[in-house]
Write an enzyme that holds these catalytic residues in place. Structure first.
Site, short mmCIF file in Angstrom:
data_model
loop_
_atom_site.label_atom_id
_atom_site.label_comp_id
_atom_site.label_asym_id
_atom_site.label_seq_id
_atom_site.Cartn_x
_atom_site.Cartn_y
_atom_site.Cartn_z
NE ARG A 125 -2.52 0.67 3.63
CZ ARG A 125 -3.30 1.02 4.64
NH1 ARG A 125 -4.60 0.98 4.51
NH2 ARG A 125 -2.79 1.38 5.79
CB THR A 184 -1.66 7.09 -3.36
OG1 THR A 184 -1.13 5.75 -3.38
CG2 THR A 184 -0.71 8.02 -4.11
CG ASP A 200 2.63 -2.44 9.20
OD1 ASP A 200 2.69 -1.46 8.45
OD2 ASP A 200 2.88 -3.61 8.82
CG ASP A 255 6.31 -2.80 9.93
OD1 ASP A 255 6.97 -3.27 9.00
OD2 ASP A 255 6.01 -1.60 10.03
#
Ligand code: PRP
Ligand code: URA
Length: 209
Positions: A104, A108, A200, A203
């Site tokens: 991603r 944007t 995340d 991560d």
């Protein structure tokens, strides 16, 4: 419209609480995601069709059942989807695995595809797209569209946690795709992270950041 199934098995919900906890470290996070993926595979395969077969036990000949119909393909979305593959393969060891690489774009928030490698017979398989997070839905939407463009006909989506926004995007764009979740969360924050979510996923799985 595709159906949304929240898999509320107590073991899934219990383990998900530890996955969400920010104090859970990488090793434990990875192990828990693996375990939940296995439990979710058990639930998601509940409706697979069976067919009659005849076998010989050491005692007699008997009619019994084996899986019928389509073969399964697991399609993890890189990176974080990888964390759920081994758990699913523990229950579906003969599944083929295809990979779709998407990230991603942080500016944007749109998905960028950088890799795709699929089993040659995806049109004959029941495909399960795997990603821990369904946030805006952009990544899963693109991955599913990529599969359809290459001939896939039967697709399910399996995620640990979804935001309502992502679910709506998939329901709208792919009404033929059923969605399987461990939890449907409240909302997205300003950075399109799921709230309360787990942070995340990539991560936390791979110890980056
Ligand atoms: C995360 C996650 C999903 C995506 C969800 O991946 O694993 O693929 O974001 O967000 P969306 O629904 O808004 O598209 P990320 O882009 O962080 O890449 P990574 O797995 O390589 O870390
Ligand atoms: N991707 C993640 O890993 N987590 C989120 O909450 C949203 C997107």
């Amino acid at each position: 419209m595709g159906n949304v199934h929240v898999l509320d098995h107590p073991l899934i919900q219990h383990k998900l609480s530890y996955i969400r906890d920010k104090n859970t470290g990488t090793k434990e996070f990875r192990e828990l995601v693996d375990e939940v993926a296995m439990l979710m595979a058990f639930e998601i395969t509940r409706d697979l069709p069976l067919e009659e077969t005849t076998i010989e036990t050491p005692v007699t000949t008997t009619n019994t059942k084996v899986l019928a119909g389509k073969k399964i393909g697991l399609i993890p979305i890189l990176r974080a989807g990888l964390g759920m593959v081994d758990g699913m393969l523990k229950l579906i060891p003969a599944a083929r695995v295809g990979h779709v690489g998407l990230y991603r774009d942080p500016e944007t928030l749109k998905p960028v595809e950088y890799y795709i490698k699929l089993p040659s017979d995806i049109e004959e398989r029941e495909l399960i797209v795997i990603d821990p997070m369904l946030a805006t839905g952009g990544s899963a939407n693109d991955a599913i569209q990529s599969l359809k463009n290459r001939g896939a006909k039967n697709i399910r989506l399996m995620c640990l946690i979804a935001a309502p926004e992502g679910v709506e995007v998939i329901k709208e764009a792919h009404p033929d795709v059923d969605i399987y979740l461990a939890a449907l969360d409240e909302k997205l924050d300003d950075h399109a992270y799921i709230v309360p979510g787990l942070g995340d996923a990539g991560d936390r799985l791979f110890g980056t950041k």
